[in-house]
Write a protein that holds these residues in place. Sequence first.
Motif, PDB file in Angstrom:
ATOM      1  N   ASP A  93       0.842  -1.191   0.000  1.00 19.42           N
ATOM      2  CA  ASP A  93       0.000   0.000   0.000  1.00 19.42           C
ATOM      3  C   ASP A  93       0.882   1.248   0.000  1.00 19.42           C
ATOM      4  OD1 ASP A  93      -2.104  -1.731   0.212  1.00 19.42           O
ATOM      5  OD2 ASP A  93      -2.673  -1.164   2.260  1.00 19.42           O
ATOM      6  N   ASP A  95       0.066   4.089   1.612  1.00 22.26           N
ATOM      7  CA  ASP A  95      -0.292   5.021   2.694  1.00 22.26           C
ATOM      8  C   ASP A  95       0.632   4.928   3.910  1.00 22.26           C
ATOM      9  OD1 ASP A  95      -1.128   2.562   3.483  1.00 22.26           O
ATOM     10  OD2 ASP A  95      -3.183   3.147   3.965  1.00 22.26           O
ATOM     11  N   SER A  97       1.287   2.484   5.698  1.00 24.12           N
ATOM     12  CA  SER A  97       0.918   1.445   6.667  1.00 24.12           C
ATOM     13  C   SER A  97       1.914   0.290   6.589  1.00 24.12           C
ATOM     14  CB  SER A  97      -0.480   0.912   6.369  1.00 24.12           C
ATOM     15  OG  SER A  97      -1.449   1.875   6.683  1.00 24.12           O
ATOM     16  N   ARG A 208      -2.849   4.723   8.447  1.00 25.19           N
ATOM     17  CA  ARG A 208      -2.461   5.927   7.704  1.00 25.19           C
ATOM     18  C   ARG A 208      -2.663   7.178   8.558  1.00 25.19           C
ATOM     19  NH1 ARG A 208      -4.213   7.091   2.887  1.00 25.19           N
ATOM     20  NH2 ARG A 208      -5.185   5.193   2.108  1.00 25.19           N
TER      21      ARG A 208
HETATM   22 MG   LIG Z   1      -4.408   1.746   4.258  1.00 24.45          MG
END
Ligand SMILES: [Mg+2]
Length: 237
Positions: A93, A95, A97, A208
């Motif tokens: 991902d 973001d 994370s 996030r």
């Molecule tokens: Mg996420």
Amino acid sequence: MPNVLVVVPTYNERENLPLLVRGVLAHAGFRMLIVDDGSPDGTGAIADALCAEYPGRVEVMHRTGRRGLGRSYIEGLRLALGMPGVDLICQMDADLSHDPSYLPALTAAADTSDVVIGSRYLNGVSVVNWPLHRIFLSTFANRYIRAVTQLSATDCTSGFRCWRRDALARLPLGEMVSDGYAFLVEMLFDAARDGCRISEVPIIFVERRQGQSKLSSAVMFESFIMPWRLVLRGARR
Ligand SMILES: [Mg+2]
Ligand SMILES: Nc1nc2c(ncn2[C@@H]2O[C@H](COP(=O)(O)OP(=O)(O)OP(=O)(O)O)[C@@H](O)[C@H]2O)c(=O)[nH]1
């Protein structure tokens, strides 16, 4: 040195993407493919600027038409499989994370596995800044998926993975039907049926800080139905 391509789908990640790219490219032998779905916040232009800043190490795919995580991954992974000199293909991902500092552990484990999952649930529950209802939802989803599909991984919905190129190339990407997060489960299900060696390494997942989640009720409904569709399809194949 490993030859790794990291495929990252993005939708409205303008604050997160530059940090992610720097974190990934800190590792020698790593390249990136950003698959942007025409983000209204201008993530695509930021991706193009990163591509210019890191020539040969960052590629960008600008998708048009209906957006979706599954669709983005199918097109991005197909492009990745066509790139020369790639041994390992990671998914993560945008973001933040998924901490890029875990990437070497994932790629190292791919020495003896076909797919390695960065797992939030290998040592209890390793998530930071999730409200309780989100932890319940995710742990319930994983138990449910494992019970229906008989997959044995503790984190079947993690989007942090490393594939050996040949194992990924055997997956029937053209036959996949999921749009949202269920796509990740569908990939794992097909990999298990294909006899892939699946392993997990522990990660700490950090919620996030910038941008918004895209978890919609339609996506959750699909995730509820998909395990049954997979089992029924598996029985027919
Ligand atoms: Mg996420
Ligand atoms: N290309 C593309 N990327 C997407 C789409 N939906 C989500 N993403 C990306 O997929 C990754 C995961 O999406 P998130 O919104 O973070 O989903 P999540 O992690 O379940 O939700 P949060 O925990 O709230 O962040 C991020 O990099 C998103 O930008 C989409 O429709 N198209």
